[in-house]
Motif scaffolding. Structure first.
Motif, PDB file in Angstrom:
ATOM      1  N   SER A  60       6.825   9.360   5.995  1.00  0.00           N
ATOM      2  CA  SER A  60       6.503   8.267   5.146  1.00  0.00           C
ATOM      3  C   SER A  60       6.604   8.862   3.597  1.00  0.00           C
ATOM      4  O   SER A  60       6.096  10.136   3.429  1.00  0.00           O
ATOM      5  CB  SER A  60       4.822   7.927   5.458  1.00  0.00           C
ATOM      6  N   ASP A  61       7.365   8.220   3.043  1.00  0.00           N
ATOM      7  CA  ASP A  61       7.422   8.644   1.570  1.00  0.00           C
ATOM      8  C   ASP A  61       6.776   7.613   0.729  1.00  0.00           C
ATOM      9  O   ASP A  61       6.714   7.641  -0.790  1.00  0.00           O
ATOM     10  CB  ASP A  61       8.804   8.267   0.930  1.00  0.00           C
ATOM     11  N   GLY A  62       5.704   6.827   1.116  1.00  0.00           N
ATOM     12  CA  GLY A  62       4.866   5.940   0.413  1.00  0.00           C
ATOM     13  C   GLY A  62       5.420   4.556   0.467  1.00  0.00           C
ATOM     14  O   GLY A  62       4.634   3.616   0.257  1.00  0.00           O
ATOM     15  N   PHE A  63       6.592   4.510   0.942  1.00  0.00           N
ATOM     16  CA  PHE A  63       7.183   3.062   0.891  1.00  0.00           C
ATOM     17  C   PHE A  63       7.876   2.820   2.239  1.00  0.00           C
ATOM     18  O   PHE A  63       7.387   1.504   2.591  1.00  0.00           O
ATOM     19  CB  PHE A  63       8.424   2.854  -0.008  1.00  0.00           C
ATOM     20  N   ARG A  64       8.326   3.550   2.512  1.00  0.00           N
ATOM     21  CA  ARG A  64       8.944   3.451   4.259  1.00  0.00           C
ATOM     22  C   ARG A  64       8.587   4.608   5.237  1.00  0.00           C
ATOM     23  O   ARG A  64       8.286   5.845   4.888  1.00  0.00           O
ATOM     24  CB  ARG A  64      10.490   3.740   3.889  1.00  0.00           C
ATOM     25  N   GLY A  93       5.780  -1.521  -3.047  1.00  0.00           N
ATOM     26  CA  GLY A  93       4.851  -0.896  -3.636  1.00  0.00           C
ATOM     27  C   GLY A  93       4.130  -1.671  -4.722  1.00  0.00           C
ATOM     28  O   GLY A  93       3.805  -2.790  -4.518  1.00  0.00           O
ATOM     29  N   GLU A 115       4.566   1.950  -8.036  1.00  0.00           N
ATOM     30  CA  GLU A 115       3.885   3.502  -7.137  1.00  0.00           C
ATOM     31  C   GLU A 115       3.777   3.019  -5.688  1.00  0.00           C
ATOM     32  O   GLU A 115       3.575   1.976  -5.386  1.00  0.00           O
ATOM     33  CB  GLU A 115       2.588   3.725  -7.913  1.00  0.00           C
ATOM     34  N   PRO A 116       3.661   3.993  -4.956  1.00  0.00           N
ATOM     35  CA  PRO A 116       3.814   3.823  -3.284  1.00  0.00           C
ATOM     36  C   PRO A 116       2.189   3.419  -3.166  1.00  0.00           C
ATOM     37  O   PRO A 116       1.317   3.882  -3.733  1.00  0.00           O
ATOM     38  CB  PRO A 116       4.224   5.233  -2.766  1.00  0.00           C
ATOM     39  N   THR A 117       2.031   2.708  -2.154  1.00  0.00           N
ATOM     40  CA  THR A 117       0.538   2.294  -1.582  1.00  0.00           C
ATOM     41  C   THR A 117       0.424   2.925  -0.136  1.00  0.00           C
ATOM     42  O   THR A 117      -0.810   2.839   0.161  1.00  0.00           O
ATOM     43  CB  THR A 117       0.734   0.929  -1.260  1.00  0.00           C
ATOM     44  N   THR A 140       9.710  -0.968   6.076  1.00  0.00           N
ATOM     45  CA  THR A 140       9.522  -0.736   4.446  1.00  0.00           C
ATOM     46  C   THR A 140       8.310  -1.700   3.946  1.00  0.00           C
ATOM     47  O   THR A 140       8.314  -2.838   4.188  1.00  0.00           O
ATOM     48  CB  THR A 140      11.151  -1.089   3.693  1.00  0.00           C
ATOM     49  N   TYR A 141       7.605  -1.167   3.123  1.00  0.00           N
ATOM     50  CA  TYR A 141       6.400  -1.808   2.594  1.00  0.00           C
ATOM     51  C   TYR A 141       6.516  -1.640   0.784  1.00  0.00           C
ATOM     52  O   TYR A 141       7.082  -0.949   0.254  1.00  0.00           O
ATOM     53  CB  TYR A 141       5.140  -1.216   2.865  1.00  0.00           C
ATOM     54  N   LEU A 163       1.530   9.713   1.915  1.00  0.00           N
ATOM     55  CA  LEU A 163       2.638  10.496   1.939  1.00  0.00           C
ATOM     56  C   LEU A 163       2.403  11.303   3.318  1.00  0.00           C
ATOM     57  O   LEU A 163       1.306  11.976   3.426  1.00  0.00           O
ATOM     58  CB  LEU A 163       2.834  11.374   0.874  1.00  0.00           C
TER      59      LEU A 163
END
Length: 473
Positions: free
Chosen positions: A76-80, A17, A27-29, A14-15, A32
């Motif tokens: 990837s959902d933008g975060f995980r 945002g 917001e995601p980094t 997990t990253y 997607l």
């Protein structure tokens, strides 16, 4: 050289945002990566129409399909970012031998790089600010890592018995053994398992060359292809029995192996040995052959009844049962569970000597040759289907605008037969090769990266979704 390897893995990271002050949202980094969105839309009970806004939506996983029916799932959902599958078998015909831990993680990161995703990392060690009551009670996971987290992996070893007959005899013995606190399951003579996939762990033993011919394990090859493969012949001649430990989330938690920063191949080997040696090393070293008549008289009748397929537990007092069970385990007989119904009665048990088998030198070069041959075959098949589709499109185009009919001596609507024939040839063009014609479906292969991405989404395109990764290379 270590004889153990990794067969499957489930890993995620997990990253954080990025906060957007204009919207007040995080917001995601990351890019997607998915195969679409699955959601639920309500229905207006008065009009019967679907409402415009979805009640909920969730991105679905992306299936990366390789040669030989190999598969890896990524999302990837933008975060995980998550990945699961037998990463070492991707684009390979079999997994008789596979990658070690470090090579498995490197292969995972290679797949992530295809989608511009960051690699799985160990992160840093920090104090667990919110340990669970279980963690506090058992003194585990008080220190955690900020990087990737592993929730499941399969660690495997090949055991050589010397022949197919010895492999069958070894499985016959293994099917009589029990493991502490987990149930034994056996549905066929060539395999046996203890535990369940939904539990803490599952241990499996099976005859490898028979498993290679089982439905669902042939990986797109015919029985003839498999039987003529040196890998199959090697597995059969050596009488290989596969020992596979599926370590679940709870087992990894208790062994402090749930974070990538904590896991090493040495720790994985120690885990495998501690979980499997109580069963695999159960027989006394001085026993080479067991005759029921040669057993001590006090336990001889118990062993005979058990091998006849009876459940001896109701026949003995609890103290006698456990005493006999302890003594018989030294001779390779475990009476804790009855034999399977299809097990044959055998009053003489041959104790098979098994030894871990290391990978032969020729194996990986042979895997590369199989892959190259499959690439050529899939490429030729894809081109054949493209050409077939182009022909069909050309026929359809000429049916819409028919060419002038030309015959020997009789020309319709044109007295000059040669001029009409030349005009007919000029009108007959393949749209896919004409710059002015609309692109066909096969035009998606003009971009290698686009072809890979669409094929990896799992759609049934030309070549049945198997050529996309070839274009990537």
């Amino acid at each position: 050289m270590n004889s153990l390897f990794i067969d499957s893995i489930t890993i995620s990271q997990t990253y954080p945002g990025r906060y957007n002050p204009d919207t007040g949202e995080v917001e995601p980094t990351l890019p997607l990566v998915d195969s679409g969105v699955v959601g639920k839309w309500g229905r207006d009970m008065e009009t019967g129409e679907l409402v415009e806004d979805a009640e909920w939506g969730q991105s679905s996983k992306l299936f990366i399909r390789g040669s030989f029916d190999s598969l890896v799932v990524i999302k990837s959902d933008g975060f995980r970012v998550s990945l699961t599958g037998n990463i070492g078998r991707l684009d390979r015909a079999d997994n008789l031998f596979n990658l070690d831990w470090d090579a498995t993680i490197a292969k995972c990161n290679e797949i992530l790089g295809r989608f511009r995703l960051p690699p799985f990392t160990k992160g840093e060690q920090v104090i667990n600010a919110n340990p669970s009551a279980y963690d506090l009670q058992h003194g585990i996971n008080l220190i955690k890592w900020t990087g990737a987290k592993v929730s499941n992996f399969h660690v495997t070893e090949n055991l050589a018995t010397g022949s197919p007959e010895n492999a069958a005899a070894f499985m016959g013995w293994a099917s009589t053994q029990s493991m502490n606190n987990i149930k034994r399951n056996r549905t066929c003579p060539e395999s046996c398992s203890w535990g369940s996939k939904a539990g803490r762990k599952m241990f499996k033993l099976y005859i490898k060359h028979l498993e290679m011919l089982a439905p669902g394990h042939m990986h797109g090859r015919s029985k003839t292809e498999i039987k003529t493969d040196p890998v199959y012949q090697f597995a059969k001649e050596q009488g290989i029995v596969r020992a596979e430990l599926e370590a679940g989330r709870l087992l990894l938690r208790d062994k402090s192996l749930q974070y990538l920063g904590d896991i090493t191949m040495e720790k994985i080997v120690a885990l495998f040995r501690s979980e499997t040696q109580p069963l695999l090393n159960r027989v006394r070293e001085d026993i080479t052959r067991l005759d029921i008549e040669g057993l001590p008289s006090k336990i001889r009748m118990t062993a005979a009844c058990y091998l006849r397929g009876e459940d001896v537990r109701p026949l003995l007092s609890q103290a006698t049962f456990y005493r006999h069970a302890k003594q018989l385990r030294e001779y390779g007989i475990d009476i804790n569970e009855p034999l399977a119904k299809f097990e044959k009665i055998n009053h003489v048990i041959k104790v098979i000597e098994v030894k871990p088998l290391e990978c032969p030198e020729w194996y990986w070069a042979h895997q590369q040759r199989l892959y190259v041959d499959r690439v050529r075959k899939e490429t030729a098949e894809s081109l054949r289907k493209i050409e077939q589709q182009e022909r069909m499109a050309a026929v359809a185009a000429n049916e819409q605008a028919p060419a002038l009919m030309v015959s020997n001596g009789n020309v319709i609507d044109d007295p000059d037969r040669l001029a009409a024939f030349a005009q007919a040839l000029g009108d007959y063009k393949i749209p896919a090769r004409d710059a002015s014609a609309p692109p066909l479906e096969s035009a998606q292969f003009s971009s290698p990266s686009q072809g890979y991405y669409q094929a990896s989404r799992g759609g049934r395109q030309l070549g049945e979704g198997s050529h996309g990764h070839l274009r990537q290379r």
